[in-house]
Design a protein around this motif. Structure first.
Motif, PDB file in Angstrom:
ATOM      1  N   SER A   1      33.765 -10.889 -91.551  1.00  0.00           N
ATOM      2  CA  SER A   1      34.405 -12.216 -91.273  1.00  0.00           C
ATOM      3  C   SER A   1      33.617 -13.438 -91.354  1.00  0.00           C
ATOM      4  O   SER A   1      33.983 -14.603 -91.882  1.00  0.00           O
ATOM      5  CB  SER A   1      35.382 -12.020 -89.954  1.00  0.00           C
ATOM      6  OG  SER A   1      36.331 -11.070 -90.062  1.00  0.00           O
ATOM      7  N   LEU A   2      32.485 -13.195 -90.680  1.00  0.00           N
ATOM      8  CA  LEU A   2      31.427 -14.286 -90.371  1.00  0.00           C
ATOM      9  C   LEU A   2      30.913 -14.817 -91.746  1.00  0.00           C
ATOM     10  O   LEU A   2      30.599 -15.849 -92.366  1.00  0.00           O
ATOM     11  CB  LEU A   2      30.411 -13.890 -89.389  1.00  0.00           C
ATOM     12  CG  LEU A   2      29.276 -14.984 -89.304  1.00  0.00           C
ATOM     13  CD1 LEU A   2      29.872 -16.352 -88.605  1.00  0.00           C
ATOM     14  CD2 LEU A   2      28.235 -14.362 -88.267  1.00  0.00           C
ATOM     15  N   SER A   3      30.408 -13.871 -92.637  1.00  0.00           N
ATOM     16  CA  SER A   3      29.754 -13.806 -93.960  1.00  0.00           C
ATOM     17  C   SER A   3      30.845 -14.627 -94.854  1.00  0.00           C
ATOM     18  O   SER A   3      30.388 -15.394 -95.648  1.00  0.00           O
ATOM     19  CB  SER A   3      29.489 -12.478 -94.605  1.00  0.00           C
ATOM     20  OG  SER A   3      28.573 -11.691 -93.841  1.00  0.00           O
ATOM     21  N   PHE A   4      32.059 -14.162 -94.894  1.00  0.00           N
ATOM     22  CA  PHE A   4      32.902 -14.873 -95.886  1.00  0.00           C
ATOM     23  C   PHE A   4      33.527 -16.225 -95.421  1.00  0.00           C
ATOM     24  O   PHE A   4      34.294 -16.657 -96.091  1.00  0.00           O
ATOM     25  CB  PHE A   4      34.062 -13.790 -96.262  1.00  0.00           C
ATOM     26  CG  PHE A   4      33.563 -12.634 -96.824  1.00  0.00           C
ATOM     27  CD1 PHE A   4      32.722 -12.503 -98.027  1.00  0.00           C
ATOM     28  CD2 PHE A   4      34.033 -11.182 -96.565  1.00  0.00           C
ATOM     29  CE1 PHE A   4      32.332 -11.442 -98.612  1.00  0.00           C
ATOM     30  CE2 PHE A   4      33.689 -10.069 -97.058  1.00  0.00           C
ATOM     31  CZ  PHE A   4      32.674 -10.374 -98.153  1.00  0.00           C
ATOM     32  N   GLY A   5      33.425 -16.251 -93.943  1.00  0.00           N
ATOM     33  CA  GLY A   5      33.894 -17.452 -93.524  1.00  0.00           C
ATOM     34  C   GLY A   5      35.473 -17.435 -93.327  1.00  0.00           C
ATOM     35  O   GLY A   5      36.156 -18.502 -93.517  1.00  0.00           O
TER      36      GLY A   5
ATOM     37  N   PHE B   1      33.307 -18.249-101.745  1.00  0.00           N
ATOM     38  CA  PHE B   1      34.035 -17.997-100.200  1.00  0.00           C
ATOM     39  C   PHE B   1      32.447 -18.134 -99.215  1.00  0.00           C
ATOM     40  O   PHE B   1      32.497 -18.523 -98.035  1.00  0.00           O
ATOM     41  CB  PHE B   1      34.275 -16.412-100.031  1.00  0.00           C
ATOM     42  CG  PHE B   1      35.813 -16.329-100.088  1.00  0.00           C
ATOM     43  CD1 PHE B   1      36.498 -16.615 -99.165  1.00  0.00           C
ATOM     44  CD2 PHE B   1      36.307 -15.705-101.235  1.00  0.00           C
ATOM     45  CE1 PHE B   1      37.971 -16.353 -99.224  1.00  0.00           C
ATOM     46  CE2 PHE B   1      37.761 -15.620-101.423  1.00  0.00           C
ATOM     47  CZ  PHE B   1      38.496 -16.122-100.381  1.00  0.00           C
ATOM     48  N   LEU B   2      31.279 -17.671 -99.762  1.00  0.00           N
ATOM     49  CA  LEU B   2      30.174 -17.895 -98.931  1.00  0.00           C
ATOM     50  C   LEU B   2      29.857 -19.180 -98.864  1.00  0.00           C
ATOM     51  O   LEU B   2      29.124 -19.605 -98.160  1.00  0.00           O
ATOM     52  CB  LEU B   2      28.951 -17.129 -99.747  1.00  0.00           C
ATOM     53  CG  LEU B   2      28.991 -15.501 -99.701  1.00  0.00           C
ATOM     54  CD1 LEU B   2      28.058 -14.889-100.285  1.00  0.00           C
ATOM     55  CD2 LEU B   2      29.521 -14.894 -98.507  1.00  0.00           C
ATOM     56  N   PHE B   3      30.088 -20.089 -99.957  1.00  0.00           N
ATOM     57  CA  PHE B   3      29.708 -21.360-100.037  1.00  0.00           C
ATOM     58  C   PHE B   3      30.475 -22.337 -99.257  1.00  0.00           C
ATOM     59  O   PHE B   3      29.830 -23.255 -98.410  1.00  0.00           O
ATOM     60  CB  PHE B   3      29.762 -21.813-101.617  1.00  0.00           C
ATOM     61  CG  PHE B   3      29.455 -23.377-101.799  1.00  0.00           C
ATOM     62  CD1 PHE B   3      28.209 -23.893-101.894  1.00  0.00           C
ATOM     63  CD2 PHE B   3      30.509 -24.309-101.724  1.00  0.00           C
ATOM     64  CE1 PHE B   3      27.903 -24.916-102.345  1.00  0.00           C
ATOM     65  CE2 PHE B   3      30.186 -25.699-101.941  1.00  0.00           C
ATOM     66  CZ  PHE B   3      28.722 -26.180-102.251  1.00  0.00           C
ATOM     67  N   VAL B   4      31.770 -22.170 -99.130  1.00  0.00           N
ATOM     68  CA  VAL B   4      32.610 -23.295 -98.457  1.00  0.00           C
ATOM     69  C   VAL B   4      32.715 -22.904 -96.803  1.00  0.00           C
ATOM     70  O   VAL B   4      32.099 -21.622 -96.320  1.00  0.00           O
ATOM     71  CB  VAL B   4      34.074 -23.118 -98.615  1.00  0.00           C
ATOM     72  CG1 VAL B   4      34.437 -23.324-100.076  1.00  0.00           C
ATOM     73  CG2 VAL B   4      34.684 -21.607 -98.648  1.00  0.00           C
ATOM     74  N   PRO B   5      32.542 -23.761 -96.128  1.00  0.00           N
ATOM     75  CA  PRO B   5      32.403 -23.494 -94.401  1.00  0.00           C
ATOM     76  C   PRO B   5      33.451 -22.331 -94.019  1.00  0.00           C
ATOM     77  O   PRO B   5      32.890 -21.703 -93.213  1.00  0.00           O
ATOM     78  CB  PRO B   5      32.662 -24.984 -93.976  1.00  0.00           C
ATOM     79  CG  PRO B   5      33.378 -25.785 -94.923  1.00  0.00           C
ATOM     80  CD  PRO B   5      32.924 -25.117 -96.183  1.00  0.00           C
ATOM     81  N   TYR B   6      34.582 -22.533 -94.306  1.00  0.00           N
ATOM     82  CA  TYR B   6      35.620 -21.601 -93.973  1.00  0.00           C
ATOM     83  C   TYR B   6      36.895 -21.496 -94.737  1.00  0.00           C
ATOM     84  O   TYR B   6      37.152 -22.460 -95.594  1.00  0.00           O
ATOM     85  CB  TYR B   6      36.204 -21.811 -92.479  1.00  0.00           C
ATOM     86  CG  TYR B   6      36.831 -23.127 -92.110  1.00  0.00           C
ATOM     87  CD1 TYR B   6      37.913 -23.408 -92.278  1.00  0.00           C
ATOM     88  CD2 TYR B   6      35.830 -24.143 -91.994  1.00  0.00           C
ATOM     89  CE1 TYR B   6      38.552 -24.452 -92.243  1.00  0.00           C
ATOM     90  CE2 TYR B   6      36.484 -25.274 -91.407  1.00  0.00           C
ATOM     91  CZ  TYR B   6      37.788 -25.501 -91.701  1.00  0.00           C
ATOM     92  OH  TYR B   6      38.467 -26.802 -91.617  1.00  0.00           O
TER      93      TYR B   6
END
Length: 399
Positions: free
Chosen positions: A67-71, A213-218
């Motif tokens: 969840s943290l990795s994918f925001g 998904f990794l690029f955007v903050p959430y």
């Protein structure tokens, strides 16, 4: 069920326009840093899932880490129905490559997959490896899991993500033949206004979507359970569930299926490649035209040089013009001896040939015709005339 153009169901570009695009560019350096950090976290998760034994604490840790990795942030809509514990099949629309993870987070379900992953990581992602060689084999696998485990199954009958703004893909009916009751679930997603990157685009791959998904903050996902639907006729059941999900999303239903999507993506990629090829050929054609124009200019300058210095071979003139790109400079180089050459005799003009043919001049060996000049004399005379023209043209008489 209204018919719409299939291209309206998908976005050709995932990027926003206007001020949102400017804010995305400003955010890009921070986004790249987030990608690196989250990739390192994902690598740690993969290593732990591979070396540690499968247990519940590890699954919880992996799920929170992912969840943290994918925001990814998951919420339940305030007007959602209660999750029915007796209904083992959850039916949802599809909007991204991470839907299975989102549903797993709130509904404790698994989704059929072909991925070869460590069991604890598969559980955390909400996927379960199954034999998907055919529809009947997959249905038997799902029935066996329902009969032997307490797992619930999440299925997305569209089998392909859309932009979730115009219409749904037509639901496939086979997921509704597993059990006579299913619970519909509506998935929505939202990203920050200043980084409003779309979840997917036409012909995009799974890994490209994951990188964003990794690029955007959430990314905030909102799930909403609808009332359980029951019907022994799977054809009626699938249309009822499809219509209810579409109505809740304020979308239309369509006759386009996942096969139509695949064909559209192939056609889109083919046309894109053809357009690139046409642009490349156009650039080559423009380059060829410019070379032709350059060749014409070069020949024109060579003709000017040979008018002044007719005894200089054309290849010598062209070779120096390629360096100087200027007829006057080439003439100066030839006159000053900077460029050396072997003089060539120019063939007599056609007019002279005609005159000679009409009034032949008889010469015998060893007799010089009065008024005729030797080659060296003619060469010296031409050079002198050319030098005088050059000096007069450039005003060098007093130098």
């Amino acid at each position: 069920m209204s018919q719409i153009d299939i291209k309206d169901l998908f976005d050709e570009s995932r990027f926003p326009s206007g001020w949102k695009l400017v804010s995305l560019l400003l955010y890009a350096p921070l986004g790249l840093v987030l990608v690196v950090i989250r990739l390192l976290i994902s690598l740690q998760i993969w290593i732990l899932a591979s070396i540690l034994p499968d247990c519940r604490p590890l699954r919880v840790y992996l799920h929170n880490g992912l969840s943290l990795s994918f925001g990814i942030i998951v919420k339940i809509a305030p007007d959602s129905e209660e999750r029915d514990p007796d209904t083992r099949i959850l039916i949802a629309n599809q909007i991204s490559t991470m839907d299975h993870f989102v549903i797993r987070r709130v509904a404790q379900t698994v989704t059929p997959s072909v991925w070869e992953l460590p069991s604890s990581l598969s559980e955390a992602l909400g996927v379960h490896k199954m034999d998907m060689s055919s529809k009947n084999v997959l249905m038997e696998n799902i029935k066996q899991i329902l009969a032997t485990t307490k797992c619930n199954i999440a299925l997305q009958p569209e089998f392909g993500a859309t932009n979730n703004r115009v219409a749904l893909l037509k639901f496939n009916s086979w997921p509704f033949g597993i059990e006579s009751s299913v619970q519909p679930c509506v998935i929505k997603a939202k990203r920050p206004e200043f980084v409003d990157v779309r979840l997917t685009s036409v012909a995009s791959t799974i890994w490209i979507d994951v990188l964003w998904f990794l690029f955007v903050p959430y990314t905030i996902f909102t799930l909403k359970y609808l009332k359980v639907k029951r019907n022994t006729d799977q054809e009626i059941l699938v249309r009822e569930v499809e219509k209810e999900i579409a109505n809740d999303l304020h979308l239309q239903t369509s006759t386009h299926t996942i096969s139509d999507k695949n064909e559209y993506e192939k056609r889109y990629l083919r046309e894109k490649m053809q357009n690139r090829g046409a642009q490349s050929r156009g650039a080559q054609s423009r380059g060829s035209t410019s070379r032709q124009v350059g060749s014409v200019d070069m020949l024109r300058m060579a003709q000017r040089v040979n008018e002044v210095l007719p005894m200089v071979p054309r290849n010598v003139v062209l070779r120096d013009l390629l360096k100087t790109r200027n007829a006057e400079i080439t003439i100066a180089n030839l006159l000053d001896g900077i460029v050396t050459y072997t003089p060539e005799q120019s063939p007599p003009p056609n007019v002279q040939e005609s005159s000679v043919s009409k009034h032949p001049i008889q010469m015998t060996k060893g007799i010089k015709v009065p008024g005729a000049l030797s080659f060296q004399e003619r060469k010296a005379k031409m050079i002198a005339e050319a030098r005088e023209k050059y000096i007069e043209k450039h005003g060098l008489k007093n130098c």
